[in-house]
Every structure is written in structure tokens, then in C-alpha cells.
Design an enzyme around this catalytic site. Structure first.
Site, PDB file in Angstrom:
ATOM      1  N   LYS A  60      -9.714  -0.210   1.364  1.00 33.39           N
ATOM      2  CA  LYS A  60     -10.186   0.133   0.028  1.00 33.39           C
ATOM      3  C   LYS A  60     -10.088  -1.484  -0.874  1.00 33.39           C
ATOM      4  O   LYS A  60     -11.216  -2.040  -1.325  1.00 33.39           O
ATOM      5  CB  LYS A  60      -9.474   1.041  -0.714  1.00 33.39           C
ATOM      6  CG  LYS A  60      -9.939   0.948  -2.198  1.00 33.39           C
ATOM      7  CD  LYS A  60      -8.912   0.274  -3.073  1.00 33.39           C
ATOM      8  CE  LYS A  60      -7.470   0.743  -3.229  1.00 33.39           C
ATOM      9  NZ  LYS A  60      -6.688  -0.008  -4.172  1.00 33.39           N
ATOM     10  N   LYS A  70      -5.141  -9.997  -7.113  1.00 33.74           N
ATOM     11  CA  LYS A  70      -4.565  -9.152  -6.161  1.00 33.74           C
ATOM     12  C   LYS A  70      -5.649  -9.083  -4.856  1.00 33.74           C
ATOM     13  O   LYS A  70      -5.212  -8.907  -3.762  1.00 33.74           O
ATOM     14  CB  LYS A  70      -4.286  -7.667  -6.706  1.00 33.74           C
ATOM     15  CG  LYS A  70      -3.885  -6.527  -5.973  1.00 33.74           C
ATOM     16  CD  LYS A  70      -2.610  -7.025  -5.139  1.00 33.74           C
ATOM     17  CE  LYS A  70      -2.418  -5.973  -3.939  1.00 33.74           C
ATOM     18  NZ  LYS A  70      -1.953  -5.014  -4.462  1.00 33.74           N
ATOM     19  N   SER A 127      -4.328  -1.341  -7.693  1.00 34.53           N
ATOM     20  CA  SER A 127      -4.977  -2.056  -7.403  1.00 34.53           C
ATOM     21  C   SER A 127      -6.336  -1.651  -7.309  1.00 34.53           C
ATOM     22  O   SER A 127      -6.713  -1.011  -6.423  1.00 34.53           O
ATOM     23  CB  SER A 127      -4.698  -2.692  -5.873  1.00 34.53           C
ATOM     24  OG  SER A 127      -3.553  -3.170  -5.916  1.00 34.53           O
TER      25      SER A 127
END
Length: 303
Positions: free
Chosen positions: A239, A171, A96
């Protein structure tokens, strides 16, 4: 069967690589921490000594590492996949990362005669272990079809969502929704406990109504037992929310809830909870409510 290189054998990558080996594919795995290759070896795969060693003769290269700089190093770094893979090799990045980084890497791959799909996953450790991941795939339709034998082994819901970078964009949206759900569940648990309600019974009935969700089903036991062994770490979700807020700003999209949960995730990380499962956001609610009872934390390496 396909010759597969799998780079990154952490919490997610290890069970995914094991499933591919058990399905009959020839899998060579590489991880910066060599011991993490042992489950793959036990399943019939091979522990590679380097990225170059792993991708030699591979038809498909799978990557599952934590962040954009890690993917850039694995693919475009010295001794990386771009230098070592044969022309025509299909690269599937399950990590990701930022959509713009994916797009730039796809252009570099194409210039070298390589094919790159961005295929981030959702479902956490349980989804990887049960081969039940949701996989959102960006790239060409032809390359998506070529990768189906890999996707079908490790995932349950596999969807081609558009051109390069689209998987990472979807995502990012997923991570926004999941973080908001976890935070809402954490607040609900602390609220219920404050009133002395049978919280387990309450969550059972809430799960059967409109408040029910995959997050409630998967994370309620973590919160009830205060057990936050990481399935997906707070520092990684921190993140991902950075990706969400930056991408939203770039697109001119207002995401006030996204900004709030990003700050709450950052606070949890600053309090030393980065190594905990993201259900550990509960601890932040307890801190804000003056109800914190356990200040211990755990960490878990995933590379």
C-alpha cells in the site's frame, strides 16, 4: 496528565497506547476487534465501546489504522472523531496514508475547530514495543509542540517536517528506502547461500561496514531463520509503495527503483505472502532463483 483517545489497537497501536497509559495518561482505546484492547486495559487504560465513546472528553485523539479509507472513516465517517470530538481537540494521525488525503482531512478538521497533525511512524513493531519510533510530523508548529508529551512517550526521534501532509510525504520516502534495502538484503542472502558462505558470519561483517543499516540489523535474523512473523506486513508496505509511485508521478519525479520494488512487493502479495513481514521479500528472490523451499504463509490482522 492528558486524556487521550487511541483509535486502532493493532500491531503498532496497541503498544503505543500501552506506553501512554503506563506514562500516567488517561487512555481510552477503541478497536474494531474488542479483544485487542486487553493489553491497554491491563496497563490501566479503558476499552471504549465506540469511537464516540473513546473521544468523549478527550484532549488528544490518536489514530493508528491501516490505510487512507480507514482514516477517512474514523475521522469523517458517521459517528467518527469529527462528529464526536469537542472543539479544540488535537488529533494525531499516526497512520501512513496519502498526503492529499491528509491535507483534505486537515481542512475539514479546521472547519470544525479541530486540529490535525499527520504523524506517521517508522520502526515497525519493535520500535512501537520499545517506544523507539521515528515520528515525522506535518501540521502547525504550535500543534506539534502541544503534542510533544504524546510523541515523547512513544518515539525516540521526533521531527516537525513541515505543514499538513509533509509527514506523509516523508513517510513515503522512508518506505521507498526501506523497501529497497530489504530487497537488496534479500538478494544478498540468497547470493551468499548459493555459494555456501557462512551467511550469518557474512552478515555480521557486512553490518560493520558501509553495507550496514538498520534494515540489516533488524531483518537479518528473519531471513536467516526464514521466520516472517509480521512486524510490518507486506500488504501494508505494498500500500505504501502505491502511495510513493502515485505521488512521484503526480510530482513529475522519476523513481525507477521505487517502481521496481513496488512490483516486487505486489508479486509477493499475489503469491499469498501479504500477511508476512516485509522481510518475506526473500521468498520472492528464492522463487525467481528457483530456490523456493517453503510455500506456506501466515496472516495477521491489524486494524
Amino acid at each position: 496528565m492528558t486524556r487521550i483517545a487511541f483509535i486502532g489497537l493493532g500491531i503498532m497501536g496497541s503498544p503505543m497506547a500501552v506506553h501512554l497509559a503506563e506514562a500516567g495518561h488517561t487512555v481510552s482505546g477503541y478497536n474494531r476487534t474488542p479483544d485487542k484492547a486487553q493489553p491497554l486495559v491491563a496497563a490501566g487504560g479503558r476499552a471504549a465501546t465506540s469511537i464516540a465513546d473513546a473521544v468523549e472528553d478527550a484532549e488528544v485523539v490518536c489514530v493508528m489504522v491501516p490505510d487512507s479509507p480507514d482514516v477517512e472513516a474514523v475521522l469523517a465517517g458517521e459517528g467518527g472523531v469529527f462528529e464526536s470530538a469537542a472543539a479544540g481537540t488535537l488529533i494525531v494521525d499516526f497512520s501512513s496514508i496519502r498526503p492529499d488525503v491528509t491535507t483534505a482531512l486537515a481542512e475539514q478538521a479546521a472547519a470544525r475547530g479541530l486540529r490535525l497533525l499527520d504523524a506517521p511512524v517508522s520502526g515497525g513493531e519493535a520500535g512501537a514495543r520499545d517506544a523507539a519510533l521515528s515520528i515525522m510530523v506535518g501540521g502547525s508548529a504550535d500543534d506539534f509542540e502541544a503534542a510533544r508529551p504524546v510523541f515523547d512517550v512513544v518515539g525516540r526521534t521526533v521531527v516537525h517536517v513541515g505543514p499538513s501532509g509533509s509527514g506523509q510525504t516523508v513517510k513515503a520516502a522512508n518506505q521507498l528506502i526501506v523497501a529497497a534495502n530489504i530487497q537488496a538484503l534479500a538478494e544478498a542472502v540468497v547470493f551468499l547461500e548459493a555459494y555456501g558462505v557462512d551467511t550469518k558470519a557474512a552478515l555480521e561483517v557486512l553490518g560493520g561496514g558501509l553495507a550496514g543499516s538498520a534494515v540489516l540489523n533488524q531483518k537479518k535474523e528473519n531471513m536467516l531463520t526464514r521466520s516472517f512473523e509480521p512486524g510490518f506486513r507486506i500488504e501494508l508496505h505494498h500500500k505504501d509503495l502505491g502511495i510513493v509511485t502515485a505521488a512521484a508521478r503526480e510530482a513529475g519525479v522519476v523513481a525507477p527503483l521505487g517502481g521496481l520494488v513496488a512490483q516486487l512487493m505486489a508479486s509477493a502479495r499475489a503469491h499469498g505472502d501479504g500477511g508476512l513481514d516485509h522481510s518475506g521479500l526473500l521468498r520472492g528472490v528464492e522463487r525467481l532463483s528457483g530456490r523456493a523451499t517453503d510455500t506456506s504463509t501466515t496472516t495477521n490482522e491489524d486494524s
